[in-house]
Design a protein around this motif. Structure first.
Motif, short mmCIF file in Angstrom:
data_model
loop_
_atom_site.label_atom_id
_atom_site.label_comp_id
_atom_site.label_asym_id
_atom_site.label_seq_id
_atom_site.Cartn_x
_atom_site.Cartn_y
_atom_site.Cartn_z
N THR A 20 -12.83 1.78 0.20
CA THR A 20 -13.65 0.95 1.09
C THR A 20 -13.33 -0.53 0.88
O THR A 20 -13.25 -1.31 1.85
N ARG A 21 -13.14 -0.92 -0.39
CA ARG A 21 -12.81 -2.32 -0.67
C ARG A 21 -11.48 -2.70 -0.01
O ARG A 21 -11.36 -3.77 0.60
N ARG A 22 -10.51 -1.83 -0.11
CA ARG A 22 -9.21 -2.12 0.48
C ARG A 22 -9.31 -2.19 2.01
O ARG A 22 -8.76 -3.12 2.63
N ALA A 23 -10.02 -1.25 2.61
CA ALA A 23 -10.15 -1.23 4.06
C ALA A 23 -10.88 -2.48 4.56
O ALA A 23 -10.49 -3.08 5.58
N THR A 24 -11.93 -2.88 3.85
CA THR A 24 -12.68 -4.08 4.24
C THR A 24 -11.82 -5.32 4.13
O THR A 24 -11.84 -6.20 5.01
N THR A 25 -11.05 -5.39 3.06
CA THR A 25 -10.17 -6.55 2.85
C THR A 25 -9.13 -6.65 3.96
O THR A 25 -8.91 -7.73 4.53
N LEU A 26 -8.49 -5.55 4.29
CA LEU A 26 -7.47 -5.56 5.35
C LEU A 26 -8.09 -5.92 6.71
O LEU A 26 -7.48 -6.63 7.51
N GLU A 27 -9.30 -5.43 6.96
CA GLU A 27 -9.97 -5.75 8.22
C GLU A 27 -10.29 -7.25 8.31
O GLU A 27 -10.12 -7.87 9.37
N MET A 28 -10.71 -7.85 7.19
CA MET A 28 -10.99 -9.30 7.20
C MET A 28 -9.70 -10.09 7.41
O MET A 28 -9.69 -11.10 8.12
#
Length: 515
Positions: free
Chosen positions: A104-112
């Motif tokens: 989730t952290r990785r997905a959120t970071t890439l989305e930002m």
């Protein structure tokens, strides 16, 4: 700070403007709970979503930073951890605030990273800060600041050191994200054009007081106080001021077909790479004349200056100073004569001065290296303090005891101590507020007239170039794409790239919000 009152509504942008030392950054650090130990909020309240953050413990404040209030700093290279990848730094914030799932952290970071318009977020995720440009680093800072969707975003001079096109992109991005998330924004700037472009309301700060506050158009178009009128009057206009003809004189600087490239040798995981930073550059500067070099970051402006100043070697072409040819790699015996003729003033005066040496020692070092006696060098330093309008008593102080404008005056005096024929100013006023910037530009013009200096003036601010330069040279990707008098280049630009630079100026009519 003296009884300041300020409110920011949801989705509203309030700009704080004023000179250095007016208290703008103190307000930002007070809200974030980042004041140094010597300072504290002695009275009043600071309420974010109804809660008084001034009365909170440091532990409670740490839980609120990021998800309730966040901050973008002026210099992203110092705000980001240089030994951590950009993606890891954003993920760290998510982990601190309770997100335990790595996926989730990785997905959120890439989305930002996608939201701040990185075309290749995976590459940025894996990159270290030093591998990115200034604009890219600032986009990472924006992603970091907004990843928890705070109610309040504080921007402390986030575009000061950026060229006009990158600055325009960052401002557009902040406006877009404000619209997307409904974030309230406190935007600190000394650039009146930036404030005009993005602000809903403006508060004018002076010595800790808000001397004027109101809607953007009201404050900037019909200012109520003399101080606000003074700030607005200090902003250079895009109208060339130096249009007089000069008598033909022998050139101080001649650059002919200068070419240079930066080479990166092959490594275990990287192929060899060559980046052209100068391609067949030709220019001439005569005594008393100022040639401005403008362009985006990475256009080759500073690389050209470093070659001329002898700080970098070059691959081809010729540089002539005062009629004498400068070889591509000079012998040590030739350095002293060259250093006397060419001196440089850099963007950051604090980094240019040795923090452990008194001003006098920095001032006399150059002349003494050229063979002057200590007595003669000290006498010269005292005379130059008078010339840059600083007291001779400051020679016994250290750099940290001065303001930014005072330090830049000292750097100018130090450059003049060697009696150069050519002065190179590399973004010498870009980090200064408008009133101090005006003082430094006036000073440069005065000393140029007195000593008949030739000046190479590098800037990303076309308004400053209009104020000081006789001729302007526009660079893009290491090449000169346009050259002419300041009036020709700024009033009737021939190249589409030059027109784009002009249109990107903050506060330019093409960029002002429509009523």
């Amino acid at each position: 700070m003296n009884g300041l009152s300020l409110t920011i509504g949801e989705g509203e942008i309030v700009c704080l403007i004023g000179e250095s030392g007016s208290g703008k950054s103190v307000i930002a650090h007070s809200i974030m709970g980042l004041l140094p130990n010597a300072l504290s909020v002695s009275s009043g309240t600071i309420r974010v979503l109804g809660d008084d953050v001034a009365a909170m413990s440091p532990e409670t404040l740490r839980t609120l930073r990021g998800n309730r209030m966040s901050m973008i700093f002026q210099e992203p290279m110092t705000a980001l951890n240089p030994v951590e990848r950009c993606g890891a730094q954003i993920e760290e914030l998510l982990l601190i605030h309770g997100e335990r799932r790595a996926g989730t952290r990785r997905a959120t970071t890439l989305e930002m990273l996608r939201q701040v318009h990185f075309a290749d977020p995976e590459r940025i995720y894996r990159s270290y800060p030093h591998q990115l440009s200034g604009g890219q680093r600032q986009r990472v800072m924006i992603a970091l600041a907004l990843c928890l969707k705070p109610a309040l975003l504080i921007c402390d001079e986030p575009t000061t050191a950026l060229d006009v096109t990158t600055q325009a992109e960052i401002l557009a991005l902040i406006l877009e994200l404000r619209q997307l998330h409904g974030t309230a924004i406190l935007f600190i700037t000394h650039d009146i054009g930036v404030a005009r472009q993005i602000a809903d309301r403006i508060a004018v700060m002076r010595l800790g007081d808000a001397v004027e506050e109101g809607p953007c158009a009201a404050v900037l178009d019909t200012p109520a106080t003399a101080y606000t009128r003074q700030l607005i009057a200090a902003v250079p206009a895009l109208q060339p001021m130096r249009v007089q003809d000069r008598p033909a004189q022998a050139p101080i600087l001649e650059v002919t077909d200068l070419s240079n490239a930066h080479r990166q040798t092959a490594g275990l995981f990287a192929a060899a790479k060559e980046t052209v930073v100068a391609r067949n550059i030709n220019l001439v500067i005569r005594p008393g004349e100022t040639l401005g070099v403008v362009g985006e970051s990475g256009s080759g402006k500073s690389s050209l200056a470093r070659c001329i100043a002898g700080l970098d070697s070059f691959d081809g072409g010729e540089i002539r100073i005062g009629g004498s040819s400068v070889s591509q790699r000079r012998r040590r015996s030739e350095d002293k004569a060259f250093r006397r003729q060419v001196q440089m003033v850099f963007q950051d005066p604090y980094r240019s001065l040795n923090p452990r040496r008194r001003v006098l020692d920095s001032m006399i070092e150059g002349p003494m290296n050229l063979g002057w006696s200590r007595e003669a060098a000290v006498e010269k330093a005292c005379a130059l303090m008078d010339r840059v309008r600083l007291s001779r008593s400051v020679l016994g102080r250290y750099p940290h005891e001065f303001s930014g404008g005072q330090r830049q005056r000292i750097c100018i005096a130090r450059a003049l101590a060697c009696e150069p024929k050519l002065l190179i100013a590399d973004e010498a006023v870009s980090a200064l507020d408008v009133s101090v910037q005006k003082e430094i530009l006036d000073l440069l013009e005065e000393v140029q007239a007195q000593f008949q200096l030739a000046m190479l003036f590098i800037t990303h601010d076309l308004r400053v170039a209009a104020r000081l330069c006789d001729r302007i040279l526009v660079m893009q990707a290491g090449q000169v794409i346009e050259e002419g008098t300041a009036r020709q280049v700024l009033a009737a630009p021939a190249a589409p790239y030059t027109r784009r630079l002009i249109a990107a100026i903050p506060g330019h009519p093409d960029r002002r919000p429509q009523p």
